[in-house]
Scaffold this motif. Sequence first.
Motif, PDB file in Angstrom:
ATOM      1  N   THR A   1      11.241 -69.744 -59.918  1.00 15.17           N
ATOM      2  CA  THR A   1      10.175 -69.896 -58.941  1.00 15.17           C
ATOM      3  C   THR A   1       9.923 -71.366 -58.667  1.00 15.17           C
ATOM      4  N   LEU A   2       9.122 -71.639 -57.616  1.00 17.32           N
ATOM      5  CA  LEU A   2       8.697 -73.001 -57.357  1.00 17.32           C
ATOM      6  C   LEU A   2       7.823 -73.505 -58.504  1.00 17.32           C
ATOM      7  N   GLN A   3       8.020 -74.768 -58.866  1.00 18.47           N
ATOM      8  CA  GLN A   3       7.154 -75.409 -59.844  1.00 18.47           C
ATOM      9  C   GLN A   3       5.937 -75.936 -59.082  1.00 18.47           C
ATOM     10  N   VAL A   4       4.754 -75.392 -59.326  1.00 21.24           N
ATOM     11  CA  VAL A   4       3.569 -75.703 -58.530  1.00 21.24           C
ATOM     12  C   VAL A   4       2.578 -76.524 -59.342  1.00 21.24           C
ATOM     13  N   ASP A   5       2.054 -77.586 -58.720  1.00 21.10           N
ATOM     14  CA  ASP A   5       0.985 -78.377 -59.318  1.00 21.10           C
ATOM     15  C   ASP A   5       0.102 -78.898 -58.189  1.00 21.10           C
ATOM     16  N   TYR A   6      -1.080 -79.427 -58.545  1.00 25.10           N
ATOM     17  CA  TYR A   6      -2.007 -79.903 -57.528  1.00 25.10           C
ATOM     18  C   TYR A   6      -2.908 -80.987 -58.093  1.00 25.10           C
ATOM     19  N   PHE A   7      -3.531 -81.743 -57.177  1.00 25.14           N
ATOM     20  CA  PHE A   7      -4.540 -82.732 -57.545  1.00 25.14           C
ATOM     21  C   PHE A   7      -5.467 -82.886 -56.340  1.00 25.14           C
ATOM     22  N   THR A   8      -6.584 -83.620 -56.525  1.00 23.18           N
ATOM     23  CA  THR A   8      -7.567 -83.741 -55.445  1.00 23.18           C
ATOM     24  C   THR A   8      -7.337 -84.980 -54.591  1.00 23.18           C
TER      25      THR A   8
END
Length: 242
Positions: free
Chosen positions: A131-138
């Motif tokens: 799957t896609l490796q997903v991460d986030y920040f603001t």
Amino acid sequence: MLGHEVNRVRQHSAGSNLDDGAGEGIQQTPKRAAVALAARLLPLQFPLQPARKSSPRRWEVENLVRTGEEMGSRERRVVFVTVGTTCFDALVKVVDSDEVKEALLHKGYTDLLIQMGRGTYMPSKVSGNSTLQVDYFTFSPSIADYIREASLVISHAGSGSIFETLRLSKPLIVVVNEDLMDNHQSELAEELADRKHLSCARPQTLQETVEAMDLNNLLPYMPGDAKQVVTLINKFLGFPVD
């Protein structure tokens, strides 16, 4: 050159079509004509902070510590999503949907990094080889480094994000926020999409835009010379012209 472009905008008042530069007449509103002129003449100069040398970001460290079994032998191809300083939960939600992530995975992308701004929707973090490796920040002092590392950028329609991405010659999908009043940003995005510098979508059409996109059809954006614009304004206001 500048006088020619300005005259093309003035022609609209006489009821004529504006030529798009490719030999096809396009009937335009005065606002869209002004947007077209700006897209031709304004340089890519924005009040962006210079990239800072810093310790590795958290998501980069997480990528580095993944085992070879997790990542396999895939070449990393990052999709960077940015909403700027705004709240654009509709974009964050749709890019976090299974349908859009599957479309990105099918196109060969491996990582999805989302800059979510002031939004309240929290994307799901995903890891694993299939799957896609997903991460986030603001927020970040500068998004230039993220754009440089990306293989594809999906952005809101802010002019700063658009032109920074085009300046760095990265493939770009601009997603228009239809909740904004008097959304002049959409006209800029649509004008640049008409000239094949980027792809333009709405949240509800992002999946089909990803599925249909052909990066070979995009054309490099060549900015104009802002000095001519400054000279014209100075002459109009009666200021000295160097």
